[in-house]
Design a protein around this motif. Sequence first.
Motif, short mmCIF file in Angstrom:
data_model
loop_
_atom_site.label_atom_id
_atom_site.label_comp_id
_atom_site.label_asym_id
_atom_site.label_seq_id
_atom_site.Cartn_x
_atom_site.Cartn_y
_atom_site.Cartn_z
N HIS A 1 -7.17 0.56 -18.19
CA HIS A 1 -6.60 -0.25 -17.05
C HIS A 1 -5.90 -1.46 -17.41
O HIS A 1 -5.08 -1.83 -16.95
N SER B 1 -3.24 4.73 -13.21
CA SER B 1 -4.06 4.93 -14.10
C SER B 1 -4.81 6.41 -14.00
O SER B 1 -4.56 7.06 -12.90
N CYS C 1 -2.88 -0.40 -19.04
CA CYS C 1 -1.95 -0.24 -17.68
C CYS C 1 -1.10 -1.57 -17.43
O CYS C 1 -0.12 -1.47 -17.06
#
Lengths: 388, 388, 388, 388
Positions: free
Chosen positions: D122, D94, D125
């Motif tokens: 995140h 990230s 991600c």
Amino acid sequence: MSNLSSDILDQLEQQAIELPSWAFGNSGTRFKVFATPGTPRDPFEKIADAAQVHEYTALAPTVALHIPWDRVDDYGVLRRHAEDHGVSLGTVNSNTFQDDDFKFGALTHEDAAVRRKAVDHHLECIDIMHATGSRDLKIWLAEGSNYPGQADLRGRQDRLHDSLAEIYARLGDEQRLVLEYKFFEPAFYHTDVPDWGTSYVQVAALGDRAMVCLDTGHHAPGTNIEFIVMQLLRLGRLGSFDFNSRFYADDDLIVGAADPYQLFRILFEVIRGGGFNHPDVAFMLDQCHNVEDKVPGQIRSVLNVQEMTARALLVDTGALRAAQQAGDVLEANRIFMDAFYTDVRPALAEWRESRGLPADPMAAFAASGYLAKIAADRVGGVQAGWGA
Amino acid sequence: MSNLSSDILDQLEQQAIELPSWAFGNSGTRFKVFATPGTPRDPFEKIADAAQVHEYTALAPTVALHIPWDRVDDYGVLRRHAEDHGVSLGTVNSNTFQDDDFKFGALTHEDAAVRRKAVDHHLECIDIMHATGSRDLKIWLAEGSNYPGQADLRGRQDRLHDSLAEIYARLGDEQRLVLEYKFFEPAFYHTDVPDWGTSYVQVAALGDRAMVCLDTGHHAPGTNIEFIVMQLLRLGRLGSFDFNSRFYADDDLIVGAADPYQLFRILFEVIRGGGFNHPDVAFMLDQCHNVEDKVPGQIRSVLNVQEMTARALLVDTGALRAAQQAGDVLEANRIFMDAFYTDVRPALAEWRESRGLPADPMAAFAASGYLAKIAADRVGGVQAGWGA
Amino acid sequence: MSNLSSDILDQLEQQAIELPSWAFGNSGTRFKVFATPGTPRDPFEKIADAAQVHEYTALAPTVALHIPWDRVDDYGVLRRHAEDHGVSLGTVNSNTFQDDDFKFGALTHEDAAVRRKAVDHHLECIDIMHATGSRDLKIWLAEGSNYPGQADLRGRQDRLHDSLAEIYARLGDEQRLVLEYKFFEPAFYHTDVPDWGTSYVQVAALGDRAMVCLDTGHHAPGTNIEFIVMQLLRLGRLGSFDFNSRFYADDDLIVGAADPYQLFRILFEVIRGGGFNHPDVAFMLDQCHNVEDKVPGQIRSVLNVQEMTARALLVDTGALRAAQQAGDVLEANRIFMDAFYTDVRPALAEWRESRGLPADPMAAFAASGYLAKIAADRVGGVQAGWGA
Amino acid sequence: MSNLSSDILDQLEQQAIELPSWAFGNSGTRFKVFATPGTPRDPFEKIADAAQVHEYTALAPTVALHIPWDRVDDYGVLRRHAEDHGVSLGTVNSNTFQDDDFKFGALTHEDAAVRRKAVDHHLECIDIMHATGSRDLKIWLAEGSNYPGQADLRGRQDRLHDSLAEIYARLGDEQRLVLEYKFFEPAFYHTDVPDWGTSYVQVAALGDRAMVCLDTGHHAPGTNIEFIVMQLLRLGRLGSFDFNSRFYADDDLIVGAADPYQLFRILFEVIRGGGFNHPDVAFMLDQCHNVEDKVPGQIRSVLNVQEMTARALLVDTGALRAAQQAGDVLEANRIFMDAFYTDVRPALAEWRESRGLPADPMAAFAASGYLAKIAADRVGGVQAGWGA
């Protein structure tokens, strides 16, 4: 009732700290450069910002240029622009780290053609100095290598001498060459001028008008910087300071922000060695305001230097010498720290007011609305930074 | 089939590394000095131990003395004792850190009487050098201060010059003064000769026979030591090495034990700069065998230097220069590291045997029973250490 | 008119800083321990000296012991001696670095018999704690190795846990185990408890009454110590401070002498995290007065902590939080440094007088003639130091 | 006849080192990013380059992605592209340091809206990880502050926990969160995850699938990194390595280029602690090829890791343990260094050929003409770098 004598105030009145034009442009780390509204787009706007610092503090009468970042068509126009804003143009800084040809060196490069180009860049800088009325050519060499074996350390040192000699020969009689050293970065294995010793032997080989520049952030961890100040003054080779501060590497933080007591010790040695308000020793800033506002960042910096100089001037040197001679460690240290712990800020505020300056330059600048004004005015264009 | 050419072996055959007498006495930290059975009780026993190192390696023909630790009534007797054991007496090291009078300095002290005493100590050392046939007077100055304000840095530097000048004037025509620098310890705020630059400017002010001593453990974290080697050779002022290694401060570990690749780079620059097997540049050890056995600790050390010199001599300098000139970073680094990763130990073992030496000096010494013998013989008396 | 509010003064009134008995004995470096007339010859004289610090400052009501240096036949007698002098006995410090058996480790040693001996030493310390009324057993482990390969790092860590668990089990319900960490020295390659993380995981594995001791001189260059203070307070594991200061390694200088601003930041985080005047967090000194007088060296130290605590209490935390939340970097830093630059010394002097203490404890102690008296009285015997 | 046993070769055959996609784009310092012909313009070209490394070495079967630098419309397409080139997609990294909103923090920010944005990044991600088949989410937090007072250290730590907890909760059952720590940069006063201790306490508070990432360049000067490797393996929390090397700060040089012996010691501890070829411990590179060619820079790196692993596997652990238990410092160190000094390169070359790989992958790649080909093919477009 001030704790600063008139003698001290007289000395402080002469203090001058040169500002770097590039402090007003954007700067950052390899990871990110944050932009700010109102950032200057050209050298003229940088100088306008720098002049604000002088207006509120009377401490920063000159502005250093960086070539090519501050190239203009007509330096006479830039000079008059500065004078119109109440400041002068100062030191000219060369740049040998942003041209693709300089990837493996400039003044030290293996290839004579690249060295020629790098020397010529400095000759151009000297021409600019004549136009701007600048005394000092400051050379910071980013040159070095990243891997053992990559470069021939010795050959580079010899070529460095040859290149510097050619540049030095071109200086006018009143001009100086000032060679900066730096521990590391951007090179990560060897740097061609990594320490004061190397800078000293290189400038000593040139002549009397070649001096060392001491950037307070360019040393190995734990280095006693005031010792180097003492030694360079003793050798007559301290040409200038680049003030800033650091916790780790070359962090380029506001001077006095990381270790104020170290700044005090440095200024004490400057005074002790006769370097304060001496024409040989130029005080300059070299900082990066990555996350804080730039103009107030510079105001804060010159005030920090002024306040700490006042503290250093307060040291009772007679009593200190007596304690040193008596081997009275605790008393000598007490006398020394007593000056450091004295709060000079009220006396300085009062003194500023007596001279028609704002007691609190930070507050006065904030109240002026200047930052809002430039944010509104400077729309469009490309914000200045470290771009080539 | 050896990977070491006869040319390389010829160069290695001339290699000589001076041993410090004090490495055979007890040493430790401020917390504890551990004693070992068999530790020498006087300079004669130290030299006997040092001679063992030479016997098994043919690498260590001379032994450095430390005054007053190695004071004897008759240096002629000590000299013959050394010769009887197959070695010679070498550098004489002075000591200005263990006399109560030197608590606040010696050559730099505020008090002329203390400076007189410190200078006289060095004049005595020169007298000893005449008796021992030593060329070099090595001066390591432990002087400095622990607290800011305690000492006048500049005055001390000037007094240091005056004291050194008086000592230098007393040297014989074939003798040299070698000035060591050290980053810190035992002083914790300032040290009077903290870096190579200070040592250089001090010796340059004395004359041609004053040189710098580079102790590999006396630098700030991250310092590129091979760069300093290059610079001092370029300036003609590298007088000697004190080899050892370190992870943190002046740890005084076995040379090559902490960062073997750094030792390789240092030796490469010595060769590159013409300092290998050159009379100007003395190779010496300065280590503390705090937890390991002393005689084998010294054997290990001289072997480490020999092995790493062999690797440094293996660098294909022609190919390296070509890669450097071509800007081929990866190839230059590969050539450089290829020599480092070459295993020279089998070839050196074979070569040793061809010269009548043991292939494995560590094993041969261990098999000799020498340590058991001295442990049995040296009963009673006071073990030598760093005691004044 | 004081710049210290009554609330701040109330907090300062509760401040207590424990003194180390060993600060009153001789200390030095591996090169030399300088002796001073009047140095204590036994634990009773050390406590008498420590009591002087409390008498002049009201800041140092307890004295830490070091076993075996402070072994006496009857700890009840020592305890009453302390009380007669107006102080109490505090933390008991163990010693596993001066016995020949501990050359290669103590609590971590390969040999179960040596570990047994080391654990037993700590059990003896706990017995002494019952006699002295001490709460804390402080363990500084000098254990480690000098050469890669010498030791099995992992096995030592596991054995350390086992040894500590046995010691912890023996503590009384009101007693604590405090584990100190140190970056390096006396071991020069690896140290078994080198950082706060290791100390934390070891004590967390023991139980609630095991804590970390943070010695301000035991970190790598550049370490942000106040961050560690914050983290350990957050984790509920900051058991005590060993205050001192340093420029290089573990210099053990007077607290606040090297980087006063760092001390300020540390104390700010202590207050921020609720650790000030909290029973969990003991303030202690651990310094070596190698070149300065010992009793005034300790007086200077406790005053430095007091003064800096006053400055840290002055931070306008409401305004600071507002500036932090607004992302106003310069204003937040200004508020923070404003407290640091405030001269609290006059207000503290006045407050001391109001409490029947000398305004200037250093001057009052100097005027008392105590140092001359002990120099005259303490003739003969062996001066205390770090001897086993 | 090889000095590598079949057992060692079997272990080496399983070795896998993940490459970072960003190593194939341009990188540099804050002063300058030098461009190279042929640099990839998108994630597909980066993966093609990475696949070259695997083709010539069979060491690098996976490629780590960095979001947003490697964002594509369809990760399934990218995944198949990788597979077509013989590699897989690996760890997802990230980025919270290049969005203007994150100037003063991301997961730690004072403003809940900014934290929301950072957490959401995140979560995105993790979504990508499901598409790419990645197991690990690696988080390097650039967050911190530049000036004392600027930030509330404690509050940030608590907010960090809350943010991480929310991210952790979103992970799939087979996925992991790996938290990297870094000593400093880009923040110059405090960093929110500056050391292994902080990373450890943060991940330990999350759950079993949260691990620590150790970047070999992210420590204070002098830090014993192999000790940390040992400790994290002991605690079961070593999730991955970012291999690179450094002389000064986070120089991001080729792994093994600065201190090969340190790399040896690290790999020895990995093996000692059971972390070699263990699924918990991912080997990755994180380097910046600022001045050298990128693809061969990565080939050199994986070969360096392979060669040093072979040396570490050569340590005669039985003999080493015996020497350690006997307290034979010199013998233990000899055994340890013997493996380091063994030249494994010929045996590895022979073994490579036996597996159908080039004996000298660097030479084979150079001979392939790949660099010339991509320089010719990749004309136009924007070269990939660290741009957001």
